[in-house]
Design a protein around this motif. Structure first.
Motif, PDB file in Angstrom:
ATOM      1  N   SER A 204      37.041  35.306  39.568  1.00 19.20           N
ATOM      2  CA  SER A 204      38.365  34.709  39.377  1.00 19.20           C
ATOM      3  C   SER A 204      38.495  33.420  40.178  1.00 19.20           C
ATOM      4  O   SER A 204      39.143  32.481  39.742  1.00 19.20           O
ATOM      5  CB  SER A 204      39.466  35.692  39.749  1.00 19.20           C
ATOM      6  N   LEU A 205      37.863  33.347  41.338  1.00 20.20           N
ATOM      7  CA  LEU A 205      37.899  32.115  42.127  1.00 20.20           C
ATOM      8  C   LEU A 205      37.119  30.994  41.455  1.00 20.20           C
ATOM      9  O   LEU A 205      37.483  29.828  41.571  1.00 20.20           O
ATOM     10  CB  LEU A 205      37.359  32.370  43.534  1.00 20.20           C
ATOM     11  N   LEU A 206      36.058  31.344  40.744  1.00 19.97           N
ATOM     12  CA  LEU A 206      35.290  30.321  40.047  1.00 19.97           C
ATOM     13  C   LEU A 206      36.117  29.642  38.964  1.00 19.97           C
ATOM     14  O   LEU A 206      35.894  28.477  38.645  1.00 19.97           O
ATOM     15  CB  LEU A 206      34.021  30.933  39.434  1.00 19.97           C
TER      16      LEU A 206
ATOM     17  N   LEU B 178      32.070  46.689  45.419  1.00 23.23           N
ATOM     18  CA  LEU B 178      31.225  45.672  44.781  1.00 23.23           C
ATOM     19  C   LEU B 178      31.866  45.139  43.503  1.00 23.23           C
ATOM     20  O   LEU B 178      31.854  43.931  43.258  1.00 23.23           O
ATOM     21  CB  LEU B 178      29.836  46.230  44.490  1.00 23.23           C
ATOM     22  N   HIS B 179      32.429  46.013  42.694  1.00 24.65           N
ATOM     23  CA  HIS B 179      33.098  45.568  41.474  1.00 24.65           C
ATOM     24  C   HIS B 179      34.315  44.707  41.807  1.00 24.65           C
ATOM     25  O   HIS B 179      34.568  43.692  41.167  1.00 24.65           O
ATOM     26  CB  HIS B 179      33.512  46.759  40.608  1.00 24.65           C
ATOM     27  N   TRP B 180      35.079  45.111  42.810  1.00 22.26           N
ATOM     28  CA  TRP B 180      36.233  44.334  43.237  1.00 22.26           C
ATOM     29  C   TRP B 180      35.792  42.951  43.715  1.00 22.26           C
ATOM     30  O   TRP B 180      36.370  41.943  43.344  1.00 22.26           O
ATOM     31  CB  TRP B 180      36.972  45.079  44.350  1.00 22.26           C
ATOM     32  N   THR B 181      34.738  42.906  44.522  1.00 25.74           N
ATOM     33  CA  THR B 181      34.224  41.629  45.031  1.00 25.74           C
ATOM     34  C   THR B 181      33.749  40.742  43.892  1.00 25.74           C
ATOM     35  O   THR B 181      34.030  39.542  43.880  1.00 25.74           O
ATOM     36  CB  THR B 181      33.066  41.880  46.023  1.00 25.74           C
ATOM     37  N   TRP B 182      33.058  41.319  42.918  1.00 24.61           N
ATOM     38  CA  TRP B 182      32.567  40.538  41.788  1.00 24.61           C
ATOM     39  C   TRP B 182      33.730  39.929  41.011  1.00 24.61           C
ATOM     40  O   TRP B 182      33.710  38.736  40.692  1.00 24.61           O
ATOM     41  CB  TRP B 182      31.706  41.408  40.863  1.00 24.61           C
TER      42      TRP B 182
ATOM     43  N   GLY C 200      41.196  33.640  35.184  1.00 26.62           N
ATOM     44  CA  GLY C 200      41.049  34.010  36.589  1.00 26.62           C
ATOM     45  C   GLY C 200      42.144  34.970  37.032  1.00 26.62           C
ATOM     46  O   GLY C 200      41.897  35.910  37.792  1.00 26.62           O
ATOM     47  N   SER C 201      43.355  34.761  36.533  1.00 27.97           N
ATOM     48  CA  SER C 201      44.464  35.661  36.863  1.00 27.97           C
ATOM     49  C   SER C 201      44.224  37.060  36.307  1.00 27.97           C
ATOM     50  O   SER C 201      44.490  38.063  36.969  1.00 27.97           O
ATOM     51  CB  SER C 201      45.770  35.104  36.298  1.00 27.97           C
TER      52      SER C 201
ATOM     53  N   THR D 141      41.737  38.754  38.431  1.00 28.56           N
ATOM     54  CA  THR D 141      42.330  39.179  39.698  1.00 28.56           C
ATOM     55  C   THR D 141      43.015  40.536  39.531  1.00 28.56           C
ATOM     56  O   THR D 141      42.869  41.423  40.376  1.00 28.56           O
ATOM     57  CB  THR D 141      43.342  38.131  40.191  1.00 28.56           C
ATOM     58  N   ILE D 142      43.750  40.710  38.437  1.00 30.94           N
ATOM     59  CA  ILE D 142      44.388  42.005  38.173  1.00 30.94           C
ATOM     60  C   ILE D 142      43.325  43.080  37.980  1.00 30.94           C
ATOM     61  O   ILE D 142      43.435  44.191  38.503  1.00 30.94           O
ATOM     62  CB  ILE D 142      45.304  41.910  36.937  1.00 30.94           C
ATOM     63  N   MET D 143      42.273  42.735  37.232  1.00 34.03           N
ATOM     64  CA  MET D 143      41.206  43.706  36.993  1.00 34.03           C
ATOM     65  C   MET D 143      40.498  44.091  38.293  1.00 34.03           C
ATOM     66  O   MET D 143      40.064  45.232  38.447  1.00 34.03           O
ATOM     67  CB  MET D 143      40.199  43.140  35.998  1.00 34.03           C
ATOM     68  N   SER D 144      40.387  43.165  39.227  1.00 35.74           N
ATOM     69  CA  SER D 144      39.689  43.479  40.477  1.00 35.74           C
ATOM     70  C   SER D 144      40.413  44.569  41.259  1.00 35.74           C
ATOM     71  O   SER D 144      39.778  45.438  41.839  1.00 35.74           O
ATOM     72  CB  SER D 144      39.517  42.227  41.330  1.00 35.74           C
ATOM     73  N   THR D 145      41.747  44.539  41.251  1.00 35.23           N
ATOM     74  CA  THR D 145      42.471  45.594  41.964  1.00 35.23           C
ATOM     75  C   THR D 145      42.375  46.924  41.229  1.00 35.23           C
ATOM     76  O   THR D 145      42.487  47.978  41.839  1.00 35.23           O
ATOM     77  CB  THR D 145      43.943  45.212  42.185  1.00 35.23           C
ATOM     78  N   MET D 146      42.144  46.865  39.920  1.00 37.83           N
ATOM     79  CA  MET D 146      41.957  48.105  39.178  1.00 37.83           C
ATOM     80  C   MET D 146      40.686  48.832  39.609  1.00 37.83           C
ATOM     81  O   MET D 146      40.618  50.050  39.555  1.00 37.83           O
ATOM     82  CB  MET D 146      41.929  47.837  37.675  1.00 37.83           C
TER      83      MET D 146
END
Length: 128
Positions: A23-25, A14-18, A43-44, A47-52
């Motif tokens: 980032s797409l917005l 869920l955190h990754w999806t958020w 956004g970039s 994106t890095i934070m989402s993989t974290m």
């Protein structure tokens, strides 16, 4: 125990999806390059934070600093910082556009480090 594990994994996803969605917005066009550069750079970072969220911050940083991707990581993070600097401090749309182009290419090159022989394949295709 299994129920707790599933909840933990669900939270990570869920955190990754958020983060990915947010980032797409930031990719929606803005009337000027300066504003777009700021939003694209944020956004970039997201994106890095989402993989974290998926692999954890320590493992993500270790992966980013591996021998085969250290140069791509440094160029990518530097291009994000330069884009923000050119946009916020200099407010120069042309420099922002150049930095965005470098940022995009650096991100592509960084992503290819996760695909076995990805960088070599792209180099062969481009040099063919």
């Amino acid at each position: 125990m299994a129920r707790g594990c599933c909840a933990w994994l669900t939270r990570k996803i869920l955190h990754w999806t958020w983060c990915c969605t947010q980032s797409l917005l930031f990719l929606f066009p803005v009337p000027d390059f300066v504003g777009f550069g700021i939003l694209y750079s944020f956004g970039s970072v997201l994106t890095i934070m989402s993989t974290m969220f998926l692999v954890g911050p320590v493992k993500q940083i270790k992966n980013m600093l591996k021998k085969n991707r250290i140069i791509a990581t440094v160029v990518y993070l530097t291009s994000i910082a330069l884009t923000l600097y050119c946009a916020i401090a200099l407010e120069d749309g042309l420099l922002v556009l150049v930095c965005l182009l470098v940022q995009y290419v650096a991100y592509l090159w960084y992503c290819l480090t996760y695909i076995p022989f990805g960088q070599k394949m792209l180099a062969k295709v481009l040099l063919y």
